[in-house]
Design a protein around this motif. Structure first.
Motif, PDB file in Angstrom:
ATOM      1  N   GLY A   1       0.936  -1.129   0.015  1.00  0.00           N
ATOM      2  CA  GLY A   1      -0.026  -0.147   0.088  1.00  0.00           C
ATOM      3  C   GLY A   1       0.667   1.140   0.050  1.00  0.00           C
ATOM      4  N   TYR A   2       0.299   2.252  -0.024  1.00  0.00           N
ATOM      5  CA  TYR A   2       1.078   3.597   0.169  1.00  0.00           C
ATOM      6  C   TYR A   2       1.229   4.060   1.343  1.00  0.00           C
ATOM      7  N   LEU A   3       2.224   4.593   1.618  1.00  0.00           N
ATOM      8  CA  LEU A   3       2.729   5.115   2.972  1.00  0.00           C
ATOM      9  C   LEU A   3       1.697   6.113   3.484  1.00  0.00           C
ATOM     10  N   ASP A   4       1.083   5.717   4.887  1.00  0.00           N
ATOM     11  CA  ASP A   4       0.179   6.684   5.579  1.00  0.00           C
ATOM     12  C   ASP A   4      -0.764   7.326   4.455  1.00  0.00           C
ATOM     13  N   ASP A   5      -1.476   6.498   3.521  1.00  0.00           N
ATOM     14  CA  ASP A   5      -2.369   7.147   2.462  1.00  0.00           C
ATOM     15  C   ASP A   5      -3.416   6.010   2.354  1.00  0.00           C
ATOM     16  N   PRO A   6      -4.235   5.587   3.143  1.00  0.00           N
ATOM     17  CA  PRO A   6      -5.134   4.598   2.746  1.00  0.00           C
ATOM     18  C   PRO A   6      -6.238   5.018   1.815  1.00  0.00           C
ATOM     19  N   GLU A   7      -6.527   6.215   1.590  1.00  0.00           N
ATOM     20  CA  GLU A   7      -7.478   6.371   0.671  1.00  0.00           C
ATOM     21  C   GLU A   7      -6.888   6.303  -0.853  1.00  0.00           C
TER      22      GLU A   7
END
Length: 544
Positions: free
Chosen positions: A408-414
């Motif tokens: 996933g993207y770092l600290d970016d769940p959206e």
């Protein structure tokens, strides 16, 4: 339609385990050769162990992040492997980044240590870093005691190539490491798990802000193994790692591929044609992976050796003419030429295979590897497959699914949820089609990425920067064809009424804030940007 491929044979599941295996099985063989130093696999392992102790002494621990801002070198190899050896996460940074770009990533990753090559290309990287970090600094009275004022999580800065006050010189690693028991780092290496985050590689998005793609050890190594398998890389190879190691192509399909197969890593900070032709001859280079311009330069060089050991050439990242494939095979006497496709979020998703015809290698990017499924979204939407109406040859968005799609993207769940749907399909933003043998052809890009010599440049990032330049009312950045680099950035600027802004002003402003490959090569001043009824800029019109 969708295609899939099986996961390759069992491999080490952590980078420390892979390095230990290389040291034990090929200890006396050449591991690294750069202009400064040559190391065997055993010597490389020892340097990694020593550097790991120094990093621990400086405050790096399991789960921490280390930002590495440097060009290809033996130090890059050692630092990257030492970081993951103690269970920390590597954050490679583009060596052409400005200090502002580096600070943004350092702050967002909360990097514990920053390692940088001070003086590379005649720049003052440490000075740039400190100056940029001090921008917008809110002094709480403790900044003076920090290793990098403005980056509160950073406890140490290590410089390669210089000795500066307030920084640790890489040349003093042995002294720094002395207080740490060697067994401590071996215990830390033992504790590294296959699902621990090995690296965070930053890629830009259409919003203009970079995103950090997180990958586990098992994913990073499986990508390297897939590349090695299709390229038939072995311990007899000498791999000229031209692609920068801060990029997945140079790191995972380069450095780590060599670790898995004990191939020698031959590398230089910069690509120099005269030096490269000498290395082909003197080092017996057998493997090269690079963007098409590198091969064009080698082919056109009057000094290239008449007989070289080159047996594998891998290219891609931009248009690959069939004639280039044929020339590499014939004029460089290279029997195996391949193209591949992947993204930072899903490295080495497809590759061509040995025996593929030149037109197949040039026209397609191969078929799925490493457990990936490749699927084309049908005209009815992303949910359709071959059975649902997306027949062979239908063009649509390329979707990927498999164990090596990023965590996933770092600290970016959206952003992660927008990129990876509920069924696990990663939406690449690229448009392509599959033939009846499962070979993928990339035909266009949904994203507005401009590929400059193999590097992705996102127009939104350029536009965000230029929108702050006094005198700019509107700006649009697009790709323009370039005979050598494939594409370069072209900026169309609408000036504020009464502004005397000149092209040189725009270029200077960009050079201070952007890596050089992102700086527009052409500046055009226009009265207005073309837009559709909804107000969206018509980029296709701008490109034409």
């Amino acid at each position: 339609m969708s295609t899939t491929s099986t996961i390759p044979a069992t491999i080490p599941v952590t980078i420390p385990a892979a390095l230990r295996r290389a040291s034990s099985t090929a200890g006396h063989a050449l591991a690294v050769a750069d202009a400064e130093r040559r190391l065997t696999w055993r010597e490389l392992h020892q340097e990694v162990q020593l550097t790991a102790r120094a990093l621990v002494a400086l405050g790096l621990g399991r789960g921490d992040r280390l930002a590495l801002w440097a060009p290809n070198s033996w130090q890059w190899v050692v630092c990257s492997l030492a970081t993951t050896y103690v269970g920390a996460t590597l954050v490679p940074l583009n060596s052409r980044y400005t200090g502002h770009e580096v600070v943004d990533v350092v702050r967002r990753t909360r990097a514990r240590i920053v390692v940088l090559a001070d003086g590379f290309l005649g720049r003052d990287q440490l000075g740039e870093l400190r100056s940029a970090a001090a921008t917008d600094l809110e002094d709480d009275g403790s900044e003076g005691a920090r290793a990098l004022a403005g980056c509160p999580e950073t406890v140490a800065v290590v410089t390669i190539g210089s000795q500066q006050p307030g920084a640790v010189s890489f040349s003093a690693i042995a002294e720094v490491a002395a207080p740490v028991d060697p067994e401590r780092v071996e215990t830390m290496a033992d504790a590294v798990g296959a699902d621990d985050v090995a690296d965070i590689l930053f890629t830009s998005g259409t919003t203009g802000r970079s995103k950090g793609a997180c990958s586990a050890h098992r994913q990073t190594l499986a990508a390297a193994e897939a590349w090695a398998t299709e390229g038939r890389v072995s311990g007899t190879d000498r791999y000229f790692v031209i692609n920068p190691m801060f990029h997945a192509f140079g790191y995972k399909a380069g450095l780590l591929t060599c670790v898995l197969r004990t191939a020698a890593i031959v590398t230089r900070p910069l690509f120099d044609l005269d030096e490269a032709t000498g290395l082909l001859r003197d080092e017996g280079i057998s493997v090269i992976a690079a963007a098409p311009p590198v091969f064009q330069d080698l082919l056109d060089s009057p000094d290239r050796p008449a007989h070289a050991r080159l047996r594998l050439a891998v290219t891609g990242a931009t248009l690959v003419p069939t004639v280039l494939i044929e020339r590499i095979q014939q004029e460089l006497d290279c029997p195996l030429v391949l193209t591949a496709y992947g993204l930072t979020e899903a490295v080495v998703a497809t590759m061509c295979r040995a025996g593929d015809a030149p037109d197949v290698i040039a026209r397609t990017v191969g078929r799925a590897v490493c457990g990936f499924e490749v699927r084309i979204a049908g005209t009815a939407g992303a949910g359709t497959t071959g059975a649902g109406g997306a027949a062979t040859g239908v063009t649509g968005e390329v979707l990927l699914r498999g164990p090596n799609v990023m965590l996933g993207y770092l600290d970016d769940p959206e952003a992660t949820a927008a990129a990876i749907d509920e069924d696990g399909w990663f939406h690449t933003g690229d448009v392509g089609s599959l033939d009846d043998t499962g070979y993928l052809t990339i035909t266009d890009r949904l994203k507005d990425v401009v590929i400059v010599g193999g590097f992705n440049v996102y127009p939104a990032e350029i536009e965000q920067v230029l929108s702050r330049l006094p005198g700019v009312r509107e700006v649009a950045a697009v790709g323009a064809p370039d005979p050598r680099l494939g594409e370069v950035v072209r900026a169309l600027v609408v000036r504020q009424p009464g502004s005397a802004l000149a092209a040189a002003d725009v270029t200077t402003y960009c050079r201070e804030r952007l890596a050089n490959f992102k700086v527009p090569r052409a500046i055009e001043f226009v009265d207005a940007l073309p837009r559709n009824a909804a107000g969206k800029v018509l980029r296709r019109s701008l490109r034409s």
